[in-house]
Design a protein around this motif. Sequence first.
Motif, PDB file in Angstrom:
ATOM      1  N   LEU A  30     -32.883  25.753  12.749  1.00 33.89           N
ATOM      2  CA  LEU A  30     -32.952  25.985  14.599  1.00 33.89           C
ATOM      3  C   LEU A  30     -32.789  24.736  15.104  1.00 33.89           C
ATOM      4  N   ARG A  31     -32.306  23.731  14.596  1.00 36.53           N
ATOM      5  CA  ARG A  31     -32.252  22.621  15.074  1.00 36.53           C
ATOM      6  C   ARG A  31     -30.132  22.942  15.466  1.00 36.53           C
ATOM      7  N   VAL A  32     -29.493  23.821  14.234  1.00 37.20           N
ATOM      8  CA  VAL A  32     -28.451  24.148  14.619  1.00 37.20           C
ATOM      9  C   VAL A  32     -28.488  24.827  16.227  1.00 37.20           C
ATOM     10  N   GLU A  33     -29.437  26.059  15.771  1.00 33.10           N
ATOM     11  CA  GLU A  33     -29.536  27.172  16.943  1.00 33.10           C
ATOM     12  C   GLU A  33     -29.705  26.733  18.381  1.00 33.10           C
ATOM     13  N   LEU A  34     -30.834  25.264  18.715  1.00 33.78           N
ATOM     14  CA  LEU A  34     -30.996  25.267  20.106  1.00 33.78           C
ATOM     15  C   LEU A  34     -29.816  24.647  20.254  1.00 33.78           C
ATOM     16  N   ASP A  35     -28.958  23.933  19.637  1.00 34.16           N
ATOM     17  CA  ASP A  35     -28.100  23.087  19.963  1.00 34.16           C
ATOM     18  C   ASP A  35     -26.417  24.297  20.012  1.00 34.16           C
ATOM     19  N   ARG A  36     -26.113  24.886  19.686  1.00 30.11           N
ATOM     20  CA  ARG A  36     -25.291  26.340  20.086  1.00 30.11           C
ATOM     21  C   ARG A  36     -25.917  26.851  21.542  1.00 30.11           C
ATOM     22  N   ILE A  37     -27.215  27.449  21.354  1.00 31.78           N
ATOM     23  CA  ILE A  37     -27.492  28.111  22.789  1.00 31.78           C
ATOM     24  C   ILE A  37     -27.381  27.552  23.808  1.00 31.78           C
ATOM     25  N   SER A  38     -27.799  26.236  24.122  1.00 32.56           N
ATOM     26  CA  SER A  38     -28.220  25.117  24.930  1.00 32.56           C
ATOM     27  C   SER A  38     -27.256  23.853  25.326  1.00 32.56           C
ATOM     28  N   ASP A  39     -27.016  23.142  26.391  1.00 31.18           N
ATOM     29  CA  ASP A  39     -26.187  21.779  26.163  1.00 31.18           C
ATOM     30  C   ASP A  39     -27.763  20.945  26.364  1.00 31.18           C
ATOM     31  N   ARG A  40     -28.199  21.792  26.883  1.00 28.63           N
ATOM     32  CA  ARG A  40     -29.073  20.305  26.959  1.00 28.63           C
ATOM     33  C   ARG A  40     -30.746  20.231  26.537  1.00 28.63           C
ATOM     34  N   PRO A  41     -31.762  20.201  26.456  1.00 28.15           N
ATOM     35  CA  PRO A  41     -32.893  19.929  25.465  1.00 28.15           C
ATOM     36  C   PRO A  41     -33.396  21.278  26.353  1.00 28.15           C
TER      37      PRO A  41
END
Length: 169
Positions: A30-41
């Motif tokens: 999930l961390r990797v995916e959230l980082d992949r899809i958005s450059d901000r929180p």
Amino acid sequence: MVAEHSPLRVGIAGHIHLAPGSERPIADALRVELDRISDRPVHGVTCLAAGTDQIFARVVLATGGTYEVILPALDYRDTIVEPSRADFDELLARATRVIHTGYRHSDTAAYLAANRELLSRADRLVAVWDGIPGCHAASTDRTVDEARQRGIPTTVLWPAEARRADRRP
């Protein structure tokens, strides 16, 4: 389209009953995916069910994001089995907003309404799903299908180390 200053709104769907040892690889994915899809929180949208939803909420918080909670029914908390009820209470208290579907009892109709509300609030969906079809209308596979039908970008994650819990008697 997401406004430049607005956080990406990410809905979560996924398995509730996870085998021991699955939480860490799912959280990492999930961390990797959230980082992949958005450059901000991101701003998450979740029902805070045991398993995937609660892992997602913790990852969102750990990465500096926020989340809102969709409660399927008034008795939803009572349907959550220990020990995740304490986690549910803690995570619910940290939500930026809590939305009630209006249903009194947690059943398939309430879960369907919650899933539809979740999809109406999400810019994209992340599903933690092993690819096996579910057994009711509110299963993860059905939520993934509905998201895709609505044109919501959807990512399915299932880390190699993740396992569903054996629920046989």
